[in-house]
Enzyme design. Structure first.
Site, PDB file in Angstrom:
ATOM      1  CB  ALA A  65       1.193 -10.007  12.087  1.00  0.00           C
ATOM      2  N   GLY A 110      -0.567 -12.985   8.316  1.00  0.00           N
ATOM      3  CA  GLY A 110      -1.589 -13.112   9.378  1.00  0.00           C
ATOM      4  C   GLY A 110      -3.032 -12.837   9.041  1.00  0.00           C
ATOM      5  CD  GLU A 113       0.012 -16.862   9.467  1.00  0.00           C
ATOM      6  OE1 GLU A 113       0.040 -15.859   9.951  1.00  0.00           O
ATOM      7  OE2 GLU A 113       0.372 -18.135   9.600  1.00  0.00           O
ATOM      8  CD  GLU A 133       3.402 -14.130   6.725  1.00  0.00           C
ATOM      9  OE1 GLU A 133       3.590 -14.704   4.891  1.00  0.00           O
ATOM     10  OE2 GLU A 133       2.983 -14.227   6.848  1.00  0.00           O
TER      11      GLU A 133
HETATM   12  N1  COA Z   1       1.063  -3.992   9.630  1.00  0.00           N
HETATM   13  C1  COA Z   1       1.200  -2.468   9.969  1.00  0.00           C
HETATM   14  N2  COA Z   1       0.530  -1.797   9.811  1.00  0.00           N
HETATM   15  C2  COA Z   1       0.011  -1.723   8.000  1.00  0.00           C
HETATM   16  C3  COA Z   1       0.437  -2.464   7.462  1.00  0.00           C
HETATM   17  C4  COA Z   1       1.062  -4.045   8.686  1.00  0.00           C
HETATM   18  N3  COA Z   1       0.718  -4.744   8.431  1.00  0.00           N
HETATM   19  N4  COA Z   1      -0.447  -3.190   6.597  1.00  0.00           N
HETATM   20  C5  COA Z   1      -1.245  -1.428   6.855  1.00  0.00           C
HETATM   21  N5  COA Z   1      -0.359  -0.917   7.576  1.00  0.00           N
HETATM   22  C6  COA Z   1      -0.479   0.304   7.664  1.00  0.00           C
HETATM   23  C7  COA Z   1       0.562   0.911   6.443  1.00  0.00           C
HETATM   24  O1  COA Z   1       1.933   1.077   7.618  1.00  0.00           O
HETATM   25  C8  COA Z   1      -0.571   2.618   6.662  1.00  0.00           C
HETATM   26  O2  COA Z   1       0.196   3.400   7.486  1.00  0.00           O
HETATM   27  P1  COA Z   1       0.229   4.298   7.829  1.00  0.00           P
HETATM   28  O3  COA Z   1      -1.085   5.241   6.804  1.00  0.00           O
HETATM   29  O4  COA Z   1       0.339   4.872   8.876  1.00  0.00           O
HETATM   30  O5  COA Z   1       1.290   4.774   7.146  1.00  0.00           O
HETATM   31  C9  COA Z   1      -1.680   2.472   6.593  1.00  0.00           C
HETATM   32  O6  COA Z   1      -1.983   0.561   7.111  1.00  0.00           O
HETATM   33  C10 COA Z   1      -2.189   2.392   5.633  1.00  0.00           C
HETATM   34  O7  COA Z   1      -1.911   1.345   3.989  1.00  0.00           O
HETATM   35  P2  COA Z   1      -0.617   1.853   2.768  1.00  0.00           P
HETATM   36  O8  COA Z   1       0.954   0.855   2.481  1.00  0.00           O
HETATM   37  O9  COA Z   1      -0.344   2.868   2.521  1.00  0.00           O
HETATM   38  O10 COA Z   1      -1.476   1.388   1.768  1.00  0.00           O
HETATM   39  P3  COA Z   1      -1.326   0.845   0.049  1.00  0.00           P
HETATM   40  O11 COA Z   1      -2.901   0.952  -0.373  1.00  0.00           O
HETATM   41  O12 COA Z   1      -0.528   1.718  -0.093  1.00  0.00           O
HETATM   42  O13 COA Z   1      -1.048  -0.625   0.705  1.00  0.00           O
HETATM   43  C11 COA Z   1      -0.240  -3.281   1.164  1.00  0.00           C
HETATM   44  C12 COA Z   1      -1.448  -1.809   1.033  1.00  0.00           C
HETATM   45  C13 COA Z   1      -1.188  -3.872   1.830  1.00  0.00           C
HETATM   46  C14 COA Z   1       0.043  -3.059   0.017  1.00  0.00           C
HETATM   47  C15 COA Z   1       0.560  -2.460   1.750  1.00  0.00           C
HETATM   48  O14 COA Z   1      -0.015  -2.084   3.254  1.00  0.00           O
HETATM   49  C16 COA Z   1       1.136  -4.222   2.546  1.00  0.00           C
HETATM   50  O15 COA Z   1       2.581  -3.803   1.929  1.00  0.00           O
HETATM   51  N6  COA Z   1       1.507  -4.065   3.919  1.00  0.00           N
HETATM   52  C17 COA Z   1       1.283  -5.009   5.028  1.00  0.00           C
HETATM   53  C18 COA Z   1       1.647  -6.867   4.379  1.00  0.00           C
HETATM   54  C19 COA Z   1       2.084  -7.637   4.970  1.00  0.00           C
HETATM   55  O16 COA Z   1       3.254  -7.374   4.206  1.00  0.00           O
HETATM   56  N7  COA Z   1       1.345  -8.159   5.202  1.00  0.00           N
HETATM   57  C20 COA Z   1       1.998  -9.461   6.148  1.00  0.00           C
HETATM   58  C21 COA Z   1       2.872  -9.288   7.643  1.00  0.00           C
HETATM   59  S1  COA Z   1       3.240 -10.462   8.709  1.00  0.00           S
END
Ligand code: COA
Length: 258
Positions: A65, A110, A113, A133
């Site tokens: 999400a 999500g 999910e 989460e």
């Molecule tokens: N919601 C909003 N934005 C998200 C996102 C999410 N769930 N997951 C990734 N993004 C965004 C990042 O903020 C970033 O945006 P920006 O370039 O404007 O800063 C962009 O997507 C790229 O992500 P980034 O974190 O730079 O890539 P990465 O390769 O370093 O890391 C992940 C990848 C997936 C490990 C990391 O993005 C992450 O941990 N995301 C969240 C996962 C999460 O907790 N999901 C559950 C949500 S309830």
């Protein structure tokens, strides 16, 4: 037509691509709204026999999400967000046409999910799955606490949810979370070839298999009764006459969905 989704229809297979690659296809309000709308289109359009859901770009299916929409939510607003998510994902789960997730990278929160709301999942070899989460002080809210237990069993599901650990595609295969793992460049073709085979089967019977299987997890329904009713229903269809006749005449059945 859609702002956050790409769609295409080829050989009766409808591909839905969640298209926010710069945000790793995170599910914001617009994506959820459009996912709901696109499944109305899936229901209505008779040319669509089955559906693939995937994510844009090589890195992510859906990274969860959209966390940027979370900080200001009140308790009641968060509950209604979860309720909305439940209803969209139930719409996918209860779709009478087969829906498979082609998981092309991260399926987190999500995103996992969403993949679990599909009827089954295929993963590319770079796919990664997690319910992270608890890292954010929250829990899965789009049905994940239930569907993860259903799919991989309680012990593994609780470990994934409370540790936030990420599992790779082969572990997901071992857990039964996905049915196949293929090289990324073959992912969509694999999904299409599986669905091409499924699309040659009787659609009304397929819809009833999905309904009966879903009823296992619905305490308001008796799955055995649903199976009996659905079995009887099939005998009133033209497709049943065609399927049985084709077998007896040693030819391939040509189903019309009637
Ligand atoms: N919601 C909003 N934005 C998200 C996102 C999410 N769930 N997951 C990734 N993004 C965004 C990042 O903020 C970033 O945006 P920006 O370039 O404007 O800063 C962009 O997507 C790229 O992500 P980034 O974190 O730079 O890539 P990465 O390769 O370093 O890391 C992940 C990848 C997936 C490990 C990391 O993005 C992450 O941990 N995301 C969240 C996962 C999460 O907790 N999901 C559950 C949500 S309830």
């Amino acid at each position: 037509m859609y702002q956050t989704l790409l769609t295409s229809l080829e050989n009766h297979i409808f591909a839905i691509t969640i298209n926010r690659p710069d945000k790793l296809n995170a599910l914001n309000h617009s994506v959820m709204q459009e996912l709901s709308e696109v499944f109305d289109e899936v229901q209505k359009n008779a040319a669509i026999k089955s559906v693939i859901i995937t994510g844009a770009g090589p890195k992510s299916f859906v990274a969860g999400a959209d966390i940027s929409e979370f900080l200001e939510l009140s308790v009641d607003e968060a509950k209604s967000l979860a309720q909305k998510g439940h209803s969209v994902f139930k719409k996918i789960e209860n779709c009478p046409k087969p829906v498979i997730a082609a998981v092309n990278g991260f399926a987190l929160g999500g995103g996992n999910e969403l993949a679990m709301a599909c009827h089954f999942r295929i993963a590319s070899d770079n796919a990664k799955f997690a319910q992270p989460e608890v890292n954010l002080g929250i829990i899965p809210g789009y049905g994940g606490t239930q569907r993860l237990v259903q799919l991989i069993g309680k012990g593994r599901a609780i470990e994934m949810m409370i540790s936030a650990k990420m599992i790779d595609a082969n572990t997901a295969l071992e857990y039964g979370l996905v049915n196949y793992v293929v090289p990324q460049e073959e992912l969509l073709n694999k999904a299409k070839s599986i669905l091409a085979e499924i699309n040659s089967k009787a659609p009304l019977a397929i819809a009833r298999c999905i309904e009966a299987a879903n009823s296992v997890f619905d305490e308001t329904r008796n799955g055995y009764e649903i199976e009996i009713t659905a079995f009887g229903y099939c005998f009133g269809t033209e497709d049943m006459k065609e399927g049985i006749s084709a077998f007896l005449e040693k030819r391939k059945a040509n189903f019309t969905g009637k």
